[in-house]
Design a protein around this motif. Structure first.
Motif, PDB file in Angstrom:
ATOM      1  N   PRO A   2     -37.627  49.443 -43.869  1.00  0.00           N
ATOM      2  CA  PRO A   2     -37.140  49.504 -42.389  1.00  0.00           C
ATOM      3  C   PRO A   2     -38.387  48.711 -42.198  1.00  0.00           C
ATOM      4  O   PRO A   2     -38.861  47.860 -42.527  1.00  0.00           O
ATOM      5  CB  PRO A   2     -37.543  50.361 -41.817  1.00  0.00           C
ATOM      6  N   ALA A   3     -38.427  48.202 -40.589  1.00  0.00           N
ATOM      7  CA  ALA A   3     -38.960  46.813 -40.274  1.00  0.00           C
ATOM      8  C   ALA A   3     -38.577  47.439 -38.327  1.00  0.00           C
ATOM      9  O   ALA A   3     -38.174  48.200 -37.956  1.00  0.00           O
ATOM     10  CB  ALA A   3     -38.719  45.462 -40.101  1.00  0.00           C
ATOM     11  N   TYR A   4     -39.847  47.066 -37.680  1.00  0.00           N
ATOM     12  CA  TYR A   4     -39.495  47.417 -36.212  1.00  0.00           C
ATOM     13  C   TYR A   4     -39.797  46.900 -35.733  1.00  0.00           C
ATOM     14  O   TYR A   4     -40.495  45.525 -36.015  1.00  0.00           O
ATOM     15  CB  TYR A   4     -41.249  48.605 -36.594  1.00  0.00           C
ATOM     16  N   ALA A   5     -39.571  46.574 -34.564  1.00  0.00           N
ATOM     17  CA  ALA A   5     -40.273  45.330 -33.078  1.00  0.00           C
ATOM     18  C   ALA A   5     -40.753  46.615 -32.412  1.00  0.00           C
ATOM     19  O   ALA A   5     -40.308  47.474 -31.807  1.00  0.00           O
ATOM     20  CB  ALA A   5     -38.452  45.306 -31.974  1.00  0.00           C
ATOM     21  N   LEU A   6     -42.020  46.527 -31.659  1.00  0.00           N
ATOM     22  CA  LEU A   6     -42.905  47.001 -31.403  1.00  0.00           C
ATOM     23  C   LEU A   6     -43.614  46.415 -29.970  1.00  0.00           C
ATOM     24  O   LEU A   6     -43.844  45.203 -29.542  1.00  0.00           O
ATOM     25  CB  LEU A   6     -44.188  47.119 -31.670  1.00  0.00           C
ATOM     26  N   GLY A   7     -43.378  46.921 -28.789  1.00  0.00           N
ATOM     27  CA  GLY A   7     -43.350  46.318 -27.392  1.00  0.00           C
ATOM     28  C   GLY A   7     -44.458  47.200 -27.164  1.00  0.00           C
ATOM     29  O   GLY A   7     -44.043  48.001 -26.858  1.00  0.00           O
ATOM     30  N   HIS A   8     -45.568  46.659 -26.741  1.00  0.00           N
ATOM     31  CA  HIS A   8     -46.857  47.128 -25.888  1.00  0.00           C
ATOM     32  C   HIS A   8     -46.593  46.317 -24.482  1.00  0.00           C
ATOM     33  O   HIS A   8     -47.104  45.822 -24.009  1.00  0.00           O
ATOM     34  CB  HIS A   8     -48.807  46.978 -26.336  1.00  0.00           C
ATOM     35  N   PHE A   9     -46.476  47.448 -23.487  1.00  0.00           N
ATOM     36  CA  PHE A   9     -46.950  46.953 -22.149  1.00  0.00           C
ATOM     37  C   PHE A   9     -47.743  46.890 -21.181  1.00  0.00           C
ATOM     38  O   PHE A   9     -47.751  48.298 -21.371  1.00  0.00           O
ATOM     39  CB  PHE A   9     -45.170  47.316 -21.960  1.00  0.00           C
ATOM     40  N   HIS A  10     -48.659  45.978 -20.851  1.00  0.00           N
ATOM     41  CA  HIS A  10     -48.992  46.455 -20.357  1.00  0.00           C
ATOM     42  C   HIS A  10     -49.888  46.902 -18.857  1.00  0.00           C
ATOM     43  O   HIS A  10     -49.755  47.641 -18.088  1.00  0.00           O
ATOM     44  CB  HIS A  10     -50.381  45.397 -20.169  1.00  0.00           C
ATOM     45  N   SER A  11     -48.171  46.463 -18.213  1.00  0.00           N
ATOM     46  CA  SER A  11     -48.347  46.382 -16.840  1.00  0.00           C
ATOM     47  C   SER A  11     -46.807  46.264 -16.409  1.00  0.00           C
ATOM     48  O   SER A  11     -45.812  45.135 -17.370  1.00  0.00           O
ATOM     49  CB  SER A  11     -48.733  45.849 -15.899  1.00  0.00           C
ATOM     50  N   THR A  12     -45.679  47.257 -15.833  1.00  0.00           N
ATOM     51  CA  THR A  12     -44.678  46.634 -15.097  1.00  0.00           C
ATOM     52  C   THR A  12     -44.240  47.077 -13.676  1.00  0.00           C
ATOM     53  O   THR A  12     -45.241  48.533 -13.588  1.00  0.00           O
ATOM     54  CB  THR A  12     -43.919  48.515 -16.505  1.00  0.00           C
ATOM     55  N   GLY A  34     -30.417  48.599 -34.855  1.00  0.00           N
ATOM     56  CA  GLY A  34     -31.307  48.801 -34.004  1.00  0.00           C
ATOM     57  C   GLY A  34     -30.905  49.664 -33.904  1.00  0.00           C
ATOM     58  O   GLY A  34     -30.846  49.780 -32.667  1.00  0.00           O
ATOM     59  N   ARG A  35     -32.146  50.934 -33.488  1.00  0.00           N
ATOM     60  CA  ARG A  35     -32.017  51.863 -32.904  1.00  0.00           C
ATOM     61  C   ARG A  35     -34.190  51.958 -32.324  1.00  0.00           C
ATOM     62  O   ARG A  35     -34.539  52.297 -32.748  1.00  0.00           O
ATOM     63  CB  ARG A  35     -31.840  53.250 -33.399  1.00  0.00           C
ATOM     64  N   PHE A  36     -33.868  52.623 -30.657  1.00  0.00           N
ATOM     65  CA  PHE A  36     -35.740  52.572 -30.540  1.00  0.00           C
ATOM     66  C   PHE A  36     -35.290  54.275 -30.994  1.00  0.00           C
ATOM     67  O   PHE A  36     -34.821  55.332 -31.703  1.00  0.00           O
ATOM     68  CB  PHE A  36     -35.127  53.430 -28.595  1.00  0.00           C
ATOM     69  N   VAL A  37     -36.988  54.024 -31.718  1.00  0.00           N
ATOM     70  CA  VAL A  37     -37.328  55.080 -31.995  1.00  0.00           C
ATOM     71  C   VAL A  37     -38.537  56.151 -31.238  1.00  0.00           C
ATOM     72  O   VAL A  37     -38.819  57.445 -30.968  1.00  0.00           O
ATOM     73  CB  VAL A  37     -38.690  55.033 -33.224  1.00  0.00           C
ATOM     74  N   VAL A  38     -38.990  54.899 -29.989  1.00  0.00           N
ATOM     75  CA  VAL A  38     -39.626  55.220 -29.025  1.00  0.00           C
ATOM     76  C   VAL A  38     -39.420  54.422 -28.078  1.00  0.00           C
ATOM     77  O   VAL A  38     -39.503  53.192 -28.076  1.00  0.00           O
ATOM     78  CB  VAL A  38     -41.736  54.883 -29.111  1.00  0.00           C
ATOM     79  N   HIS A  39     -39.557  54.959 -26.699  1.00  0.00           N
ATOM     80  CA  HIS A  39     -39.193  54.101 -25.420  1.00  0.00           C
ATOM     81  C   HIS A  39     -39.642  54.781 -23.803  1.00  0.00           C
ATOM     82  O   HIS A  39     -38.965  55.567 -23.453  1.00  0.00           O
ATOM     83  CB  HIS A  39     -37.352  54.295 -25.412  1.00  0.00           C
TER      84      HIS A  39
END
Length: 113
Positions: A2-12, A34-39
């Motif tokens: 498996p592979a992952y796309a990780l987004g760390h959003f500091h400010s939204t 692709g499927r969300f694991v954490v959103h």
């Protein structure tokens, strides 16, 4: 693997563009499995400091994660997100089934020799 796309959003910042982005993103993920694991959601930070939110999307492999990110459908959405969600995005290969962390220890030990 498996592979992952990780987004760390500091400010939204809430904005109609973010709503459109969130409404449309699944359609860009589906062709690449692709499927969300954490959103977003609640985070517990037992060590260090973590500012912002976390997004984690799983793919069957790194090739499909890369194809998704480079796809015209997703590239069209990026300008909806970036002015309102500032952060970092990385694509990372996961580990194979049966992986043992001692394997990593061996490679570190060899590098120290």
């Amino acid at each position: 693997m498996p592979a992952y796309a990780l987004g760390h959003f500091h400010s939204t910042t809430p904005h109609p563009d973010i709503v459109e982005y969130v409404e449309r993103i699944q359609g860009t993920l589906d062709p690449y499995e692709g499927r969300f694991v954490v959103h977003g959601g609640e985070l517990d930070v037992p060590e260090g400091v973590w500012e912002g939110s976390l997004v984690l999307i799983e793919f069957p492999d790194l090739e499909r994660a890369r194809e998704w990110y480079a796809s015209p459908g997703y590239q069209e959405l990026i300008p909806l997100r970036t002015p309102h969600a500032v952060g970092d995005v990385v694509l990372a290969a996961g580990v194979r089934s049966g992986y043992q962390p001692s394997e990593k220890a061996e490679s570190i030990r060899a590098a120290l020799a």
